[in-house]
Each structure stands twice: as structure tokens, then as C-alpha cells.
Design a protein around this motif. Structure first.
Motif, mmCIF file in Angstrom:
data_model
loop_
_atom_site.group_PDB
_atom_site.id
_atom_site.type_symbol
_atom_site.label_atom_id
_atom_site.label_comp_id
_atom_site.label_asym_id
_atom_site.label_seq_id
_atom_site.Cartn_x
_atom_site.Cartn_y
_atom_site.Cartn_z
ATOM 1 N N ALA A 2 44.664 44.730 41.412
ATOM 2 C CA ALA A 2 45.030 43.117 40.653
ATOM 3 C C ALA A 2 44.106 41.345 41.137
ATOM 4 N N GLU A 3 43.848 41.705 42.157
ATOM 5 C CA GLU A 3 42.906 40.902 42.795
ATOM 6 C C GLU A 3 41.223 40.684 41.917
ATOM 7 N N GLU A 4 40.922 42.131 41.653
ATOM 8 C CA GLU A 4 39.350 42.226 41.106
ATOM 9 C C GLU A 4 39.869 41.713 39.360
ATOM 10 N N THR A 5 40.649 41.369 38.939
ATOM 11 C CA THR A 5 41.564 41.355 37.557
ATOM 12 C C THR A 5 42.561 39.828 37.288
ATOM 13 N N GLY A 6 42.036 39.030 38.322
ATOM 14 C CA GLY A 6 42.396 38.312 38.472
ATOM 15 C C GLY A 6 44.037 37.562 38.384
ATOM 16 N N GLY A 7 44.938 38.972 38.831
ATOM 17 C CA GLY A 7 46.381 39.029 38.989
ATOM 18 C C GLY A 7 46.492 38.502 40.243
ATOM 19 N N CYS A 8 47.610 39.013 41.407
ATOM 20 C CA CYS A 8 47.505 38.786 41.809
ATOM 21 C C CYS A 8 48.581 39.002 43.002
ATOM 22 N N VAL A 9 48.408 39.261 44.881
ATOM 23 C CA VAL A 9 49.277 40.098 45.616
ATOM 24 C C VAL A 9 50.086 39.144 46.310
ATOM 25 N N SER A 10 51.200 39.283 46.473
ATOM 26 C CA SER A 10 52.789 38.796 47.329
ATOM 27 C C SER A 10 54.031 39.726 47.424
ATOM 28 N N ASP A 11 54.898 38.238 47.218
ATOM 29 C CA ASP A 11 56.040 39.116 47.779
ATOM 30 C C ASP A 11 57.141 39.379 46.515
ATOM 31 N N SER A 12 58.086 39.422 46.003
ATOM 32 C CA SER A 12 58.939 39.806 44.575
ATOM 33 C C SER A 12 58.581 38.280 44.375
ATOM 34 N N LEU A 13 59.277 37.371 44.692
ATOM 35 C CA LEU A 13 59.475 36.538 43.894
ATOM 36 C C LEU A 13 57.587 35.556 43.131
ATOM 37 N N GLU A 14 57.249 35.313 44.203
ATOM 38 C CA GLU A 14 56.088 34.972 44.198
ATOM 39 C C GLU A 14 55.587 35.714 43.252
ATOM 40 N N MET A 15 55.534 36.859 43.217
ATOM 41 C CA MET A 15 54.810 37.943 42.450
ATOM 42 C C MET A 15 55.178 37.501 40.228
ATOM 43 N N LYS A 35 38.866 57.872 39.760
ATOM 44 C CA LYS A 35 39.670 56.463 40.665
ATOM 45 C C LYS A 35 38.591 55.579 39.341
ATOM 46 N N ALA A 36 37.349 55.775 39.743
ATOM 47 C CA ALA A 36 36.552 54.460 39.178
ATOM 48 C C ALA A 36 36.538 54.628 37.691
ATOM 49 N N ASP A 37 36.984 55.890 36.832
ATOM 50 C CA ASP A 37 37.229 55.567 35.450
ATOM 51 C C ASP A 37 39.016 55.020 35.340
ATOM 52 N N TYR A 38 39.716 55.567 35.885
ATOM 53 C CA TYR A 38 40.850 55.073 35.829
ATOM 54 C C TYR A 38 41.014 53.361 35.878
ATOM 55 N N LYS A 39 40.059 53.387 36.704
ATOM 56 C CA LYS A 39 39.910 51.916 37.214
ATOM 57 C C LYS A 39 39.577 51.379 36.376
ATOM 58 N N ALA A 40 38.447 51.655 35.378
ATOM 59 C CA ALA A 40 37.959 50.724 33.984
ATOM 60 C C ALA A 40 38.111 50.939 33.287
ATOM 61 N N ARG A 41 39.210 51.516 33.232
ATOM 62 C CA ARG A 41 40.331 51.874 31.305
ATOM 63 C C ARG A 41 41.569 50.435 31.947
ATOM 64 N N ILE A 42 41.547 50.946 33.106
ATOM 65 C CA ILE A 42 42.995 49.662 33.324
ATOM 66 C C ILE A 42 41.951 48.104 33.123
ATOM 67 N N LYS A 43 41.063 48.028 33.538
ATOM 68 C CA LYS A 43 40.845 46.744 33.527
ATOM 69 C C LYS A 43 40.128 46.646 31.804
ATOM 70 N N LEU A 51 42.229 47.722 28.922
ATOM 71 C CA LEU A 51 43.149 47.556 28.403
ATOM 72 C C LEU A 51 44.186 45.611 28.912
ATOM 73 N N LEU A 52 43.796 45.628 30.224
ATOM 74 C CA LEU A 52 44.578 44.572 30.574
ATOM 75 C C LEU A 52 43.836 43.479 29.958
ATOM 76 N N ILE A 53 42.619 42.900 29.609
ATOM 77 C CA ILE A 53 41.897 42.577 28.709
ATOM 78 C C ILE A 53 42.367 42.499 27.339
ATOM 79 N N GLU A 54 42.125 43.653 26.532
ATOM 80 C CA GLU A 54 42.953 43.612 25.235
ATOM 81 C C GLU A 54 43.811 43.431 25.244
ATOM 82 N N GLN A 55 44.892 43.938 25.945
ATOM 83 C CA GLN A 55 46.381 43.564 25.508
ATOM 84 C C GLN A 55 46.864 42.431 25.961
#
Length: 355
Positions: free
Chosen positions: A59-72, A27-35, A37-41
Motif C-alpha cells: 500500500a505504501e509503495e503504490t501511493g496508498g495508506c496504512v491506517s485505522d478504518s476511519l482514516e483509510m 510474491k514478486a509476480d503478484y506484486k508486479a501485477r497488482i501495481k 492493475l492499480l495504474i490501469e484501473q
């Protein structure tokens, strides 16, 4: 007055396999890789309330959001990132693409669907609407882009009552689709003349009134929070009925220290943030000895695992991840969607809260 559409042919839901269980190190490896990739892309992750808590946290840790579909979708539209990673189900990716046509919209898997979407195929729904041309077509946001394009209005659960009241006051007869429980709740509250499409959310449809009453006996001081996609006999037991965001607000503001929650258990992550120290209890999805299909968690939401998110960012072939909406279809779907948003402005109301 409520009348019902004929049931469509028996639906076989393509329940997916659950993601592989990962070790803490994986999990830690995937999270680090995702973070990274989000920056790179130049990408941002938006996650639905019903995804796994670790996905919401990411999502919260990387500056995204958690919400309902319209707010997303609105968050993604307004965010400067050029790429959106939508952790949810397919209609949510479509809604994001409708509001952000210039951006690349990716999903962990395009196979993550929704029983409301599956249960309201555009060909059958259009045929039904065509047979009742004197009705105004109102569809829930939990539908495909094609169904939205066929509608006169798109609504979320937070504004559906107000819009149906408005249409009823104008003497309009309404075709409602696809969630029959939400539609029946609105018809009861408004007295509107509604012709109901017979779809349902498998999660909310499984909550059981008898078992809920028995659980209430065990927790007499608990308030019961119910999403209106639930059966009427479950809604009747509620201390608060509302959309996902409205239920979170209820847990935060009500004086009770215990809550029995009749919606997808993914909501507990944000609900606990809003109401720290309060006890949250899952409403029962099966009676004594009964089995359940969802067990209070959408099986398609569960497909949004760390491996799938990493794959959506790292795969050279995006065929299984990128969301496309035809320009003409997008233009048609925007009409009823914007009609809802414009109506909300007249009420000085922020539209939130579809499932």
C-alpha cells in the motif's frame, strides 16, 4: 454504573482458511501485477494496521495508506483515484463506501469479517435499543453500516472517552455497543451510566493477565502497551492504554527500549517504523499449555493476501469483491458519523484510532 445486555445466542465464528503460502518468485509476480492493475484501473490500495506487513508495504509503495478504518476511508475519499481497494474487513469497506459513494470500492474478499460485527447483528441490537428508548445509542466504528445507522453516535477508540464524558455531563444514559471491554474501560474512566452490549474482539479478548505478568518479570524494563478492547485485568497492567495509532505514538515517544504490545501483531510493521531500534514483544494470548483462536492476529485480516488483492482487480465478475451500501442506509449512517466528526472539530481533535 455498568449494566449488561443479555448475551445473544452462542456465536460460531466462521474462521477462514489461511491464504496459500507463496514463494518469493510468486510474491514478486503478484506484486508486479497488482501495481500494474492499480495504474490501469485508476485505483488506490488502502490497508489496515492489522493486515500482513507485506500488504502494508505494498500500500505504501503504490501511493496508498496504512491506517485505522476511519482514516483509510477518509484517505480514499480525498484521493483522486476512482477505485478503492480496501485491505481490511467488511465493515471497513462499508465505511469507505459511506464516505465515497461515487467511487467503486473493492475488497480482496467480502468474507473477511470481524467478531465485533458478527456479535452485533442489526436485528438483535435494534430490538435491544428499542427496549430502552430513554438511552442514547453509542456504537463503536467496528460495526456494520446498519448498526451505525441505528446509532445516535459513532465513535472511535481515540474519541470515545470525550464523547461519553460529554453525554454523561448532559445526564444521558447510554447504550454502548458492541465491545464490552472497551465499553467497560470507558465506563470506569467516566463514571457514565452505560448499558453494555456483550461483544468482543477475539484478538484482544485472548490476552491473559497472568501470562502478561510473567512476561513482564522476564522483561522488567519493558513498557506494556494495551488496546482498551482487552480484558480489564490486562488493561490494569498497562503503562499506556490507547487506540492503535495512540499505541504507535507511545512506542515512539516513551523512553523505554522494550515494549510488550497487547494488540494485533500486524501493528508491529508501523510501530517499528515509528520506533526503529526498539524491541517489540507480543503480549501472550494463552496461559501455560493453553491454546488461542487468534494468537494475536485476526484470522479475517489474514485473508487479505496478494492473490486475493490481485483477484479483486482482475476478476471480470466482481460479486465477491465489490461493496455496496444502500443510499438510504448510507444517509442514516452518516448522521452519527458526522456527529462524531463535528464534535471532534470543537475539540480541535483529529479522530483516529479505532481498531
Amino acid at each position: 454504573m455498568i449494566t449488561s445486555a443479555p448475551n445473544i445466542d452462542s456465536i460460531e465464528y466462521p474462521f477462514p482458511a489461511k491464504p496459500a503460502v507463496l514463494s518469493d518468485a510468486e510474491k514478486a509476480d503478484y506484486k508486479a501485477r497488482i501495481k500494474q492493475l492499480l495504474i490501469e484501473q485508476d485505483a488506490v490500495l488502502v490497508a489496515h494496521y492489522y493486515t500482513d506487513p507485506e500488504i502494508q508495504a505494498l500500500a505504501e509503495e503504490t501511493g496508498g495508506c496504512v491506517s485505522d478504518s476511519l482514516e483509510m476511508a477518509r484517505f480514499g475519499r480525498d484521493h483522486p483515484a476512482k477505485k478503492l481497494i480496501v485491505a481490511g474487513v467488511k465493515f471497513m469497506g462499508e465505511t469507505s463506501k459511506i464516505l465515497s459513494p461515487e467511487k467503486t470500492v473493492l475488497m480482496p474478499t467480502l468474507e473477511a469479517t470481524c467478531s465485533l460485527d458478527i456479535g452485533c447483528p442489526i436485528d438483535k441490537f435494534s430490538e435491544f435499543c428499542d427496549a430502552h428508548p430513554d438511552h442514547t445509542v453509542v456504537v463503536y466504528a467496528n460495526t456494520s453500516a446498519a448498526v451505525k445507522a441505528r446509532a445516535d453516535w459513532v465513535v472511535t477508540s481515540s474519541i470515545a472517552l470525550e464523547i461519553v464524558e460529554h453525554l454523561d455531563a448532559e445526564g444521558k444514559k447510554i447504550i454502548w455497543g458492541p465491545d464490552r471491554h472497551l465499553g467497560s474501560y470507558i465506563a470506569k474512566e467516566t463514571g457514565a451510566d452505560m448499558l453494555m452490549w456483550q461483544g468482543d474482539c477475539i484478538v484482544h479478548d485472548e490476552f491473559k493477565a497472568k501470562a502478561l505478568r510473567e512476561l513482564k518479570i522476564q522483561h522488567p524494563n519493558a513498557a506494556i502497551l494495551v488496546h482498551p478492547e482487552s480484558p480489564a485485568n490486562v488493561v490494569a497492567l498497562a503503562d499506556a492504554v490507547g487506540s492503535t495509532s495512540q499505541l504507535i505514538k507511545a512506542a515512539q515517544t516513551m523512553a523505554n527500549q522494550e515494549f510488550i504490545v497487547a494488540t494485533d501483531r500486524g501493528i508491529f510493521y508501523k510501530m517499528q517504523q515509528a520506533a526503529p531500534g526498539k524491541t517489540l514483544i507480543e503480549a501472550p494470548t494463552g496461559g501455560n499449555g493453553a491454546t488461542c483462536k487468534s494468537c494475536a492476529h485476526c484470522p479475517w485480516m489474514a485473508m487479505n493476501g496478494l492473490q486475493a488483492i490481485e483477484a479483486s482487480l482482475s476478476a471480470e465478475d466482481k460479486t465477491q469483491h465489490e461493496v455496496f451500501v444502500d443510499d438510504a442506509l448510507r444517509d442514516e449512517a452518516l448522521i452519527p458519523l458526522n456527529r462524531m466528526l463535528d464534535f471532534a472539530k470543537t475539540l480541535n481533535m483529529k479522530v483516529k484510532g479505532n481498531a
